[in-house]
Design an enzyme around this catalytic site. Structure first.
Site, PDB file in Angstrom:
ATOM      1  N   THR A  39      42.907  33.535  36.175  1.00 30.88           N
ATOM      2  CA  THR A  39      43.498  32.320  36.735  1.00 30.88           C
ATOM      3  C   THR A  39      44.389  31.600  35.724  1.00 30.88           C
ATOM      4  O   THR A  39      45.134  30.703  36.081  1.00 30.88           O
ATOM      5  CB  THR A  39      42.397  31.358  37.219  1.00 30.88           C
ATOM      6  OG1 THR A  39      41.397  31.298  36.198  1.00 30.88           O
ATOM      7  CG2 THR A  39      41.746  31.854  38.495  1.00 30.88           C
ATOM      8  N   HIS A  44      38.631  29.434  28.916  1.00 33.14           N
ATOM      9  CA  HIS A  44      38.354  28.092  28.397  1.00 33.14           C
ATOM     10  C   HIS A  44      36.859  27.972  28.111  1.00 33.14           C
ATOM     11  O   HIS A  44      36.090  28.909  28.388  1.00 33.14           O
ATOM     12  CB  HIS A  44      38.847  27.022  29.369  1.00 33.14           C
ATOM     13  CG  HIS A  44      38.368  27.220  30.783  1.00 33.14           C
ATOM     14  ND1 HIS A  44      37.074  26.972  31.174  1.00 33.14           N
ATOM     15  CD2 HIS A  44      39.010  27.685  31.880  1.00 33.14           C
ATOM     16  CE1 HIS A  44      36.946  27.253  32.450  1.00 33.14           C
ATOM     17  NE2 HIS A  44      38.105  27.697  32.906  1.00 33.14           N
ATOM     18  N   HIS A  47      34.094  29.245  30.322  1.00 30.41           N
ATOM     19  CA  HIS A  47      33.765  30.674  30.409  1.00 30.41           C
ATOM     20  C   HIS A  47      32.750  31.095  29.353  1.00 30.41           C
ATOM     21  O   HIS A  47      32.226  32.205  29.416  1.00 30.41           O
ATOM     22  CB  HIS A  47      35.021  31.528  30.194  1.00 30.41           C
ATOM     23  CG  HIS A  47      36.000  31.483  31.335  1.00 30.41           C
ATOM     24  ND1 HIS A  47      37.218  30.871  31.237  1.00 30.41           N
ATOM     25  CD2 HIS A  47      35.930  31.985  32.595  1.00 30.41           C
ATOM     26  CE1 HIS A  47      37.876  30.993  32.386  1.00 30.41           C
ATOM     27  NE2 HIS A  47      37.114  31.663  33.228  1.00 30.41           N
ATOM     28  N   LYS A  81      35.393  25.841  45.366  1.00 29.64           N
ATOM     29  CA  LYS A  81      36.721  25.223  45.468  1.00 29.64           C
ATOM     30  C   LYS A  81      36.862  24.553  46.829  1.00 29.64           C
ATOM     31  O   LYS A  81      36.632  25.181  47.860  1.00 29.64           O
ATOM     32  CB  LYS A  81      37.831  26.285  45.326  1.00 29.64           C
ATOM     33  CG  LYS A  81      37.896  26.913  43.957  1.00 29.64           C
ATOM     34  CD  LYS A  81      38.738  26.045  43.028  1.00 29.64           C
ATOM     35  CE  LYS A  81      38.745  26.480  41.586  1.00 29.64           C
ATOM     36  NZ  LYS A  81      37.455  26.701  40.954  1.00 29.64           N
ATOM     37  N   ARG A  85      43.627  27.982  47.384  1.00 28.78           N
ATOM     38  CA  ARG A  85      44.443  28.087  46.173  1.00 28.78           C
ATOM     39  C   ARG A  85      45.820  28.645  46.493  1.00 28.78           C
ATOM     40  O   ARG A  85      45.987  29.387  47.453  1.00 28.78           O
ATOM     41  CB  ARG A  85      43.814  29.081  45.206  1.00 28.78           C
ATOM     42  CG  ARG A  85      42.474  28.700  44.722  1.00 28.78           C
ATOM     43  CD  ARG A  85      42.029  29.822  43.845  1.00 28.78           C
ATOM     44  NE  ARG A  85      40.668  29.611  43.418  1.00 28.78           N
ATOM     45  CZ  ARG A  85      40.288  29.789  42.163  1.00 28.78           C
ATOM     46  NH1 ARG A  85      41.139  30.153  41.253  1.00 28.78           N
ATOM     47  NH2 ARG A  85      39.031  29.604  41.843  1.00 28.78           N
ATOM     48  N   GLN A 174      34.716  41.294  45.954  1.00 31.36           N
ATOM     49  CA  GLN A 174      33.797  41.256  44.806  1.00 31.36           C
ATOM     50  C   GLN A 174      32.562  42.111  45.101  1.00 31.36           C
ATOM     51  O   GLN A 174      32.036  42.786  44.222  1.00 31.36           O
ATOM     52  CB  GLN A 174      33.398  39.808  44.487  1.00 31.36           C
ATOM     53  CG  GLN A 174      32.483  39.701  43.276  1.00 31.36           C
ATOM     54  CD  GLN A 174      32.332  38.270  42.771  1.00 31.36           C
ATOM     55  OE1 GLN A 174      33.178  37.419  43.023  1.00 31.36           O
ATOM     56  NE2 GLN A 174      31.251  38.003  42.064  1.00 31.36           N
ATOM     57  N   ASP A 195      27.603  29.369  40.836  1.00 30.99           N
ATOM     58  CA  ASP A 195      28.493  29.371  42.003  1.00 30.99           C
ATOM     59  C   ASP A 195      28.780  30.793  42.507  1.00 30.99           C
ATOM     60  O   ASP A 195      29.343  30.960  43.579  1.00 30.99           O
ATOM     61  CB  ASP A 195      29.814  28.652  41.666  1.00 30.99           C
ATOM     62  CG  ASP A 195      30.563  29.325  40.523  1.00 30.99           C
ATOM     63  OD1 ASP A 195      29.903  29.917  39.644  1.00 30.99           O
ATOM     64  OD2 ASP A 195      31.806  29.264  40.513  1.00 30.99           O
ATOM     65  N   LYS A 230      32.802  15.784  33.517  1.00 30.76           N
ATOM     66  CA  LYS A 230      32.907  17.234  33.606  1.00 30.76           C
ATOM     67  C   LYS A 230      32.936  17.914  32.233  1.00 30.76           C
ATOM     68  O   LYS A 230      33.644  17.463  31.339  1.00 30.76           O
ATOM     69  CB  LYS A 230      34.197  17.559  34.377  1.00 30.76           C
ATOM     70  CG  LYS A 230      34.088  18.849  35.105  1.00 30.76           C
ATOM     71  CD  LYS A 230      35.235  19.077  36.051  1.00 30.76           C
ATOM     72  CE  LYS A 230      35.169  20.542  36.327  1.00 30.76           C
ATOM     73  NZ  LYS A 230      36.060  21.300  36.877  1.00 30.76           N
ATOM     74  N   LYS A 233      36.418  19.313  29.631  1.00 29.41           N
ATOM     75  CA  LYS A 233      37.684  18.594  29.821  1.00 29.41           C
ATOM     76  C   LYS A 233      37.755  17.447  28.817  1.00 29.41           C
ATOM     77  O   LYS A 233      36.772  16.755  28.585  1.00 29.41           O
ATOM     78  CB  LYS A 233      37.755  18.020  31.250  1.00 29.41           C
ATOM     79  CG  LYS A 233      38.000  19.074  32.310  1.00 29.41           C
ATOM     80  CD  LYS A 233      39.439  19.019  32.751  1.00 29.41           C
ATOM     81  CE  LYS A 233      39.993  20.249  33.405  1.00 29.41           C
ATOM     82  NZ  LYS A 233      39.310  21.016  34.330  1.00 29.41           N
ATOM     83  N   THR A 234      38.927  17.247  28.228  1.00 26.77           N
ATOM     84  CA  THR A 234      39.146  16.057  27.415  1.00 26.77           C
ATOM     85  C   THR A 234      40.327  15.338  28.025  1.00 26.77           C
ATOM     86  O   THR A 234      40.886  15.811  29.016  1.00 26.77           O
ATOM     87  CB  THR A 234      39.482  16.429  25.955  1.00 26.77           C
ATOM     88  OG1 THR A 234      40.726  17.141  25.949  1.00 26.77           O
ATOM     89  CG2 THR A 234      38.408  17.308  25.342  1.00 26.77           C
TER      90      THR A 234
HETATM   91  N1  LIG Z   1      34.618  35.571  41.353  1.00 26.45           N
HETATM   92  C1  LIG Z   1      34.445  35.457  39.933  1.00 26.45           C
HETATM   93  C2  LIG Z   1      35.155  36.516  39.163  1.00 26.45           C
HETATM   94  C3  LIG Z   1      34.766  37.916  39.566  1.00 26.45           C
HETATM   95  C4  LIG Z   1      35.705  38.789  40.050  1.00 26.45           C
HETATM   96  C5  LIG Z   1      35.356  40.069  40.440  1.00 26.45           C
HETATM   97  C6  LIG Z   1      34.040  40.486  40.338  1.00 26.45           C
HETATM   98  O1  LIG Z   1      33.687  41.742  40.721  1.00 26.45           O
HETATM   99  C7  LIG Z   1      33.083  39.620  39.839  1.00 26.45           C
HETATM  100  C8  LIG Z   1      33.458  38.330  39.482  1.00 26.45           C
HETATM  101  C9  LIG Z   1      34.913  34.083  39.499  1.00 26.45           C
HETATM  102  O2  LIG Z   1      35.713  33.493  40.158  1.00 26.45           O
HETATM  103  O3  LIG Z   1      34.518  33.602  38.475  1.00 26.45           O
END
Ligand SMILES: N[C@@H](Cc1ccc(O)cc1)C(=O)O
Length: 428
Positions: A39, A44, A47, A81, A85, A174, A195, A230, A233-234
């Protein structure tokens, strides 16, 4: 082998776990994966929990797979979300993947064989996937009813902005990743932030319905701050792992500024220090909280891991310069950009070199040529009170003259009111 789940548990990282997962992992070396979508061109601090999870997984003796989402990045995960997006262009995704891959590679051990880490990109198995193959071989196993019952989908159906068919498909994509890795790499566990539970379970469900197989799931806690704001974030935005986007100094300061409540949780999550080490540090910290022993230990550990020992040293020197007794000599070693970065958010004033060349007295310099102080009278009072320094030296007299000789690196003059209030004069 050590008990990976127990490790997550005592560190306060575990959120949810599918039945029998812990037992399965304790049987011996197991492969597991976490996915990261491209993304942005950098990861960041948000993660880092996932990265630490993979590190613990590997340290416990298991084999970690880091998946980058060249395919899923084309779709966009609706989890967590509230709005649809914008699609990213393939060029953006390519660019972002590059940055992310480089960073991920820093954290895990990638040596061949054994439990060496592996990096995979789901674009590799999706690029030749045919629509009819997908809807017949994957889609047929999961009902729309099942997909609609997921939190990520339900919330969007209840909200105003709805959900495109594109994002609705995300969990299935996924899910197929998990199936693919399970089938081809014997990858039995998928992990992720809390999530991700819905998406992960779509995968275990697909594995069960399609092949009658068993797969496992673990999610980790989202990081929260005690004050309710959050994490990560700064005022200047997200805290990135890329030193070009967030300087190692800012990165270091972010952790150094953790509250006492937060730091006790974060030192468990973001460092590999063991229980005894952490408890000893906590004891020391609690005896003299103002020394911020835990914050320093956390900030040092994570700055070295993300950047380098050299970057940490520079960050500490910068902090000392601004907040302690650091020397001017240090400032002279920095480039123009490093100086500007260090003084970001600190009031800055321009001053012309030709004015300086003639020599300017302190009152004129600070109240007329620049507006560091509101008036000459005020400047005089402050100087007489001993509260003004230029280039870290007290100004003794309002008539003291400053010239181009005072420019650091032929460009800057550092002014302080008291110890903590900085102003930067920039000559042009
Ligand atoms: N969906 C996850 C990223 C992800 C992508 C593919 C996967 O197979 C697994 C995880 C996220 O947004 O953080």
């Amino acid at each position: 082998m050590t008990n990976f789940v127990e490790e997550l548990r005592w560190r306060g990282m575990l959120h949810d776990i599918m039945p029998n997962t812990e037992e399965k992992l304790n049987e011996g070396m197991t492969s597991g994966y976490i996915g990261f979508d491209p993304t942005a061109d950098s990861l960041h601090v948000g993660h880092l929990t996932q990265i630490m999870t993979l590190i613990h997984f590997q340290n416990a003796g298991h084999k970690p797979f880091a998946l980058v989402g060249g395919a899923t990045g084309m779709v966009g995960d609706p989890s967590g979300k509230s709005d649809e997006r914008n699609l990213q262009t393939p060029e953006m995704i390519e660019h972002n993947l590059k940055g992310m891959k480089k960073q991920l590679a820093k954290f895990l051990k990638f040596e061949e064989g054994g439990n060496g880490a592996v990096m995979v990109n789901n674009a590799d198995w999706f690029k030749d996937m045919n629509l009819f193959t997908f809807i017949r071989d994957v889609g047929k196993h999961i009902t729309v009813n099942y997909m609609m019952a997921k939190d990520s989908v339900k919330r969007r159906l209840e909200g105003d902005s709805g959900l495109s068919f594109t994002e609705f498909c995300y969990q299935l994509i996924q899910g197929y990743d998990f199936y693919h890795l399970w089938k081809n790499e014997n990858c039995l566990v998928q992990m992720g932030g809390s999530d991700q539970w819905g998406n992960i379970v779509t995968g275990t469900e697909l594995i069960r319905r399609k092949d009658g197989g068993t797969a496992y799931a673990i999610t980790t806690q989202l990081i929260k701050k005690a004050d309710g704001t959050k994490f990560g974030k700064t005022e200047s935005g997200a805290v990135w792992l890329d030193p070009e986007k967030t300087s190692p100094y800012k990165f270091y300061q972010f952790w150094l500024n953790a509250s006492d409540d937060d730091v006790k949780k974060w030192i468990r999550i973001f460092t590999l220090k063991n229980k005894e080490e952490i408890e000893a540090l906590e004891k020391e910290h609690d005896a003299a909280p103002h020394l911020r022993i835990l914050q320093k230990a956390l900030a040092e550990d994570i700055t070295v891991k993300t950047h380098s020992v050299e970057a940490l040293e520079a960050a500490i020197k910068t902090s000392e310069f601004l907040f302690g007794n650091g020397s001017l000599e240090f400032l002279k070693t920095l480039t123009e950009n490093q100086v500007l970065e260090m003084f970001e958010g600190i009031p800055q004033f321009n001053i012309s070199k030709s004015d300086l060349a003639e020599g300017i007295d302190a009152a004129t310099l600070l109240a007329e040529k620049t507006k560091v102080f509101p008036s000459k009278g005020e400047t005089k009072k402050l100087i007489q009170g001993g509260g003004v320094s230029v280039n870290k030296e007290k100004v003794a007299d309002v008539m003291q003259v400053f010239s181009t000789e005072h420019l650091i690196n032929d460009q800057f003059i550092v002014v302080q009111k008291g110890r903590r209030n900085y102003f930067l004069l920039i000559a042009d």
